[in-house]
Design a protein around this motif. Structure first.
Motif, PDB file in Angstrom:
ATOM      1  N   PRO A 186       0.807  -1.232   0.000  1.00 24.89           N
ATOM      2  CA  PRO A 186       0.000   0.000   0.000  1.00 24.89           C
ATOM      3  C   PRO A 186       0.837   1.278   0.000  1.00 24.89           C
ATOM      4  CG  PRO A 186      -0.937  -1.611   1.513  1.00 24.89           C
ATOM      5  CD  PRO A 186       0.372  -2.175   1.056  1.00 24.89           C
ATOM      6  N   GLU A 187       1.934   1.278   0.746  1.00 25.40           N
ATOM      7  CA  GLU A 187       2.762   2.489   0.793  1.00 25.40           C
ATOM      8  C   GLU A 187       3.293   2.836  -0.589  1.00 25.40           C
ATOM      9  OE1 GLU A 187       6.698   4.361   3.041  1.00 25.40           O
ATOM     10  OE2 GLU A 187       6.201   2.235   3.289  1.00 25.40           O
ATOM     11  N   TYR A 188       3.713   1.831  -1.352  1.00 28.68           N
ATOM     12  CA  TYR A 188       4.215   2.107  -2.693  1.00 28.68           C
ATOM     13  C   TYR A 188       3.080   2.532  -3.637  1.00 28.68           C
ATOM     14  CZ  TYR A 188       9.079   0.786  -1.950  1.00 28.68           C
ATOM     15  OH  TYR A 188      10.387   0.764  -1.533  1.00 28.68           O
ATOM     16  N   GLN A 189       1.889   1.988  -3.455  1.00 27.59           N
ATOM     17  CA  GLN A 189       0.759   2.453  -4.256  1.00 27.59           C
ATOM     18  C   GLN A 189       0.571   3.960  -4.074  1.00 27.59           C
ATOM     19  OE1 GLN A 189      -2.698   0.187  -3.154  1.00 27.59           O
ATOM     20  NE2 GLN A 189      -1.737  -1.789  -3.616  1.00 27.59           N
ATOM     21  N   LEU A 190       0.629   4.403  -2.822  1.00 32.14           N
ATOM     22  CA  LEU A 190       0.452   5.827  -2.520  1.00 32.14           C
ATOM     23  C   LEU A 190       1.608   6.651  -3.066  1.00 32.14           C
ATOM     24  CD1 LEU A 190      -1.015   8.131  -1.064  1.00 32.14           C
ATOM     25  CD2 LEU A 190       0.225   7.481   1.027  1.00 32.14           C
ATOM     26  N   ARG A 191       2.831   6.169  -2.869  1.00 32.66           N
ATOM     27  CA  ARG A 191       3.995   6.956  -3.273  1.00 32.66           C
ATOM     28  C   ARG A 191       4.124   7.043  -4.794  1.00 32.66           C
ATOM     29  NH1 ARG A 191       9.126   7.537   0.120  1.00 32.66           N
ATOM     30  NH2 ARG A 191       8.703   9.543  -0.861  1.00 32.66           N
ATOM     31  N   PHE A 192       3.796   5.985  -5.505  1.00 33.49           N
ATOM     32  CA  PHE A 192       3.826   6.046  -6.971  1.00 33.49           C
ATOM     33  C   PHE A 192       2.732   6.974  -7.481  1.00 33.49           C
ATOM     34  CE2 PHE A 192       6.828   2.671  -6.702  1.00 33.49           C
ATOM     35  CZ  PHE A 192       7.479   2.614  -7.928  1.00 33.49           C
ATOM     36  N   HIS A 193       1.591   6.981  -6.809  1.00 34.08           N
ATOM     37  CA  HIS A 193       0.523   7.895  -7.203  1.00 34.08           C
ATOM     38  C   HIS A 193       0.987   9.343  -7.053  1.00 34.08           C
ATOM     39  CE1 HIS A 193      -3.287  10.077  -7.171  1.00 34.08           C
ATOM     40  NE2 HIS A 193      -3.825   9.022  -7.773  1.00 34.08           N
ATOM     41  N   ARG A 194       1.652   9.648  -5.948  1.00 32.47           N
ATOM     42  CA  ARG A 194       2.138  11.011  -5.727  1.00 32.47           C
ATOM     43  C   ARG A 194       3.186  11.422  -6.764  1.00 32.47           C
ATOM     44  NH1 ARG A 194       3.167  10.762   0.829  1.00 32.47           N
ATOM     45  NH2 ARG A 194       0.993  11.091   1.490  1.00 32.47           N
ATOM     46  N   SER A 195       3.991  10.471  -7.180  1.00 27.14           N
ATOM     47  CA  SER A 195       5.096  10.787  -8.093  1.00 27.14           C
ATOM     48  C   SER A 195       4.683  10.782  -9.557  1.00 27.14           C
ATOM     49  CB  SER A 195       6.241   9.789  -7.890  1.00 27.14           C
ATOM     50  OG  SER A 195       6.825   9.922  -6.603  1.00 27.14           O
ATOM     51  N   PHE A 196       3.718   9.914  -9.920  1.00 28.50           N
ATOM     52  CA  PHE A 196       3.401   9.724 -11.338  1.00 28.50           C
ATOM     53  C   PHE A 196       1.952  10.057 -11.699  1.00 28.50           C
ATOM     54  CE2 PHE A 196       7.033   6.894 -10.529  1.00 28.50           C
ATOM     55  CZ  PHE A 196       7.887   7.290 -11.545  1.00 28.50           C
ATOM     56  N   GLY A 197       1.122  10.345 -10.702  1.00 26.05           N
ATOM     57  CA  GLY A 197      -0.252  10.712 -10.999  1.00 26.05           C
ATOM     58  C   GLY A 197      -1.244   9.581 -10.893  1.00 26.05           C
ATOM     59  N   ASP A 198      -0.748   8.336 -10.834  1.00 26.13           N
ATOM     60  CA  ASP A 198      -1.610   7.183 -10.558  1.00 26.13           C
ATOM     61  C   ASP A 198      -0.740   6.110  -9.900  1.00 26.13           C
ATOM     62  OD1 ASP A 198      -0.635   5.115 -12.616  1.00 26.13           O
ATOM     63  OD2 ASP A 198      -1.161   6.794 -13.925  1.00 26.13           O
ATOM     64  N   SER A 199      -1.366   5.075  -9.393  1.00 24.83           N
ATOM     65  CA  SER A 199      -0.644   4.101  -8.561  1.00 24.83           C
ATOM     66  C   SER A 199      -0.085   2.923  -9.334  1.00 24.83           C
ATOM     67  CB  SER A 199      -1.570   3.584  -7.449  1.00 24.83           C
ATOM     68  OG  SER A 199      -2.730   2.975  -8.019  1.00 24.83           O
ATOM     69  N   THR A 200      -0.126   2.986 -10.665  1.00 24.72           N
ATOM     70  CA  THR A 200       0.422   1.893 -11.475  1.00 24.72           C
ATOM     71  C   THR A 200       1.938   1.788 -11.260  1.00 24.72           C
ATOM     72  OG1 THR A 200      -1.272   2.276 -13.149  1.00 24.72           O
ATOM     73  CG2 THR A 200       0.635   0.949 -13.801  1.00 24.72           C
ATOM     74  N   ILE A 201       2.401   0.585 -10.961  1.00 24.36           N
ATOM     75  CA  ILE A 201       3.833   0.370 -10.718  1.00 24.36           C
ATOM     76  C   ILE A 201       4.397  -0.485 -11.841  1.00 24.36           C
ATOM     77  CG2 ILE A 201       5.547  -0.623  -9.149  1.00 24.36           C
ATOM     78  CD1 ILE A 201       3.672   0.027  -6.828  1.00 24.36           C
ATOM     79  N   THR A 202       5.304   0.102 -12.591  1.00 20.43           N
ATOM     80  CA  THR A 202       5.957  -0.592 -13.699  1.00 20.43           C
ATOM     81  C   THR A 202       7.461  -0.531 -13.521  1.00 20.43           C
ATOM     82  OG1 THR A 202       6.152   1.393 -15.075  1.00 20.43           O
ATOM     83  CG2 THR A 202       4.092   0.125 -15.242  1.00 20.43           C
ATOM     84  N   LEU A 203       8.152  -1.393 -14.233  1.00 20.40           N
ATOM     85  CA  LEU A 203       9.613  -1.388 -14.182  1.00 20.40           C
ATOM     86  C   LEU A 203      10.159  -0.034 -14.620  1.00 20.40           C
ATOM     87  CD1 LEU A 203      12.320  -2.848 -13.780  1.00 20.40           C
ATOM     88  CD2 LEU A 203      12.138  -3.630 -16.167  1.00 20.40           C
ATOM     89  N   ASP A 204       9.588   0.542 -15.666  1.00 18.08           N
ATOM     90  CA  ASP A 204      10.072   1.836 -16.151  1.00 18.08           C
ATOM     91  C   ASP A 204       9.925   2.913 -15.075  1.00 18.08           C
ATOM     92  OD1 ASP A 204      10.936   0.933 -18.599  1.00 18.08           O
ATOM     93  OD2 ASP A 204       9.096   1.496 -19.655  1.00 18.08           O
ATOM     94  N   ARG A 205       8.813   2.889 -14.343  1.00 18.04           N
ATOM     95  CA  ARG A 205       8.625   3.872 -13.282  1.00 18.04           C
ATOM     96  C   ARG A 205       9.574   3.613 -12.108  1.00 18.04           C
ATOM     97  NH1 ARG A 205       2.090   5.168 -12.728  1.00 18.04           N
ATOM     98  NH2 ARG A 205       1.965   6.425 -14.643  1.00 18.04           N
ATOM     99  N   ILE A 206       9.814   2.363 -11.802  1.00 19.20           N
ATOM    100  CA  ILE A 206      10.755   2.021 -10.723  1.00 19.20           C
ATOM    101  C   ILE A 206      12.131   2.597 -11.027  1.00 19.20           C
ATOM    102  CG2 ILE A 206      11.984   0.115  -9.596  1.00 19.20           C
ATOM    103  CD1 ILE A 206       9.393  -1.572 -10.059  1.00 19.20           C
ATOM    104  N   VAL A 207      12.637   2.349 -12.235  1.00 17.47           N
ATOM    105  CA  VAL A 207      13.985   2.814 -12.558  1.00 17.47           C
ATOM    106  C   VAL A 207      14.033   4.320 -12.770  1.00 17.47           C
ATOM    107  CG1 VAL A 207      14.669   0.571 -13.477  1.00 17.47           C
ATOM    108  CG2 VAL A 207      13.789   2.320 -15.046  1.00 17.47           C
ATOM    109  N   THR A 208      12.911   4.918 -13.194  1.00 14.78           N
ATOM    110  CA  THR A 208      12.859   6.380 -13.295  1.00 14.78           C
ATOM    111  C   THR A 208      13.057   7.010 -11.926  1.00 14.78           C
ATOM    112  OG1 THR A 208      11.432   6.384 -15.246  1.00 14.78           O
ATOM    113  CG2 THR A 208      11.381   8.354 -13.862  1.00 14.78           C
ATOM    114  N   ALA A 209      12.410   6.446 -10.907  1.00 15.41           N
ATOM    115  CA  ALA A 209      12.545   6.970  -9.549  1.00 15.41           C
ATOM    116  C   ALA A 209      13.941   6.730  -8.991  1.00 15.41           C
ATOM    117  CB  ALA A 209      11.495   6.329  -8.642  1.00 15.41           C
ATOM    118  N   ILE A 210      14.460   5.533  -9.176  1.00 17.07           N
ATOM    119  CA  ILE A 210      15.807   5.225  -8.668  1.00 17.07           C
ATOM    120  C   ILE A 210      16.836   6.156  -9.316  1.00 17.07           C
ATOM    121  CG2 ILE A 210      17.654   3.505  -8.650  1.00 17.07           C
ATOM    122  CD1 ILE A 210      15.472   1.363  -8.344  1.00 17.07           C
ATOM    123  N   ALA A 211      16.734   6.347 -10.628  1.00 12.86           N
ATOM    124  CA  ALA A 211      17.677   7.227 -11.332  1.00 12.86           C
ATOM    125  C   ALA A 211      17.553   8.665 -10.854  1.00 12.86           C
ATOM    126  CB  ALA A 211      17.449   7.142 -12.839  1.00 12.86           C
TER     127      ALA A 211
END
Length: 267
Positions: free
Chosen positions: A121-146
């Motif tokens: 749930p925490e990642y659902q919320l944090r991805f929503h804040r960062s990307f506008g929705d809670s979808t978690i994809t590999l591309d979004r993961i590496v975008t955040a890490i980078a």
């Protein structure tokens, strides 16, 4: 005035979103749940206490596996265009995918990683804040890490102080080492520019080429070379002084100069 205020608010919104993304990337970087067995995080191979490098010759992956390469420092890579020792990646995002999907490192299948994080749930919320929705994809993961990795910088070294004319702590030995580094020892042929790397590939004489690493915080990033085979700066100088033999006094001076390339760095 209204137009100015809207523009200002837009700029503030962009900064807030960037801050959210970097913060998410930092959490991901330190989270062992990014590995298939929850045993390895990015930070275990790129350790903050050793300038985001690995103090082991080669890094440990899932199940205690060992790869063939030493994990280099992640500092000052904002403008880099080659990643991995063999230079095969052209961006931090592309580089971040490598360990995540490597069977000897973090051991993931892409769909399994995306599903595992999507159930938190925490990642659902944090991805929503960062990307506008809670979808978690590999591309979004590496975008955040980078995005987080681009915040990692080395600053305020004694060398910078010397460059701007503050030389109270700059000793004759530092200066002798600097002159050797840029002169007789030939180090600057490859280790040039603000981060002391030309960003190019260098032949090892055995038919392979490796990316020239930067030297910021180099006193903290031992062991050296792509395979972690050289444990000390003294031995590194013996091997990589461009065929020039340096005496003990000269080697000591070059190392004292290299020490001045360390200062404060991000954690």
């Amino acid at each position: 005035m209204r137009f100015f205020s809207l523009a200002l608010l837009g700029g503030m919104s962009s900064l807030l979103l960037a801050g959210e993304l970097e913060s998410l990337g930092r959490q991901l970087f330190f989270d062992k749940r990014l590995s298939s067995d929850s045993s390895v995080s990015c930070a275990m191979c790129h350790r903050p206490d050793t300038a985001f490098a690995d103090p082991n010759p080669t890094s440990r992956g899932v199940g205690g596996s060992r790869g063939a390469f030493n994990s280099p420092s992640l500092l000052n890579l904002q403008k880099a265009t080659r990643f991995f020792w063999d230079g095969r990646a052209s961006s931090l995002e592309e580089q971040a995918k490598g360990p995540l999907l490597n069977a000897l490192e973090m051991g993931n299948e892409q769909k399994d990683l995306e599903m595992r994080l999507s159930l938190i749930p925490e990642y659902q919320l944090r991805f929503h804040r960062s990307f506008g929705d809670s979808t978690i994809t590999l591309d979004r993961i590496v975008t955040a890490i980078a995005a987080y990795e681009r915040t990692l910088k080395s600053t305020h070294s004694l060398y910078e102080e010397w460059r701007i004319g503050r030389r109270q702590q700059w000793t004759p030995e530092h200066e002798f080492g600097r002159q050797l580094f840029f002169g007789k020892a030939g180090c600057s042929h490859c280790h040039s520019g603000p981060n002391f790397t030309n960003g190019e590939m260098s032949s090892d004489g055995n038919g392979k080429s490796w990316k020239v690493p930067g030297l910021r915080e180099v006193i903290y990033t031992a062991p050296y070379m792509h395979d972690g085979s050289i444990p000390s700066l003294t031995q590194l100088l013996d091997r990589h002084a461009g065929g020039i033999l340096l005496n003990q006094l000269e080697k000591h001076a070059v190392i004292r100069f290299l020490e001045t390339l360390s200062g404060d760095y991000s954690r």
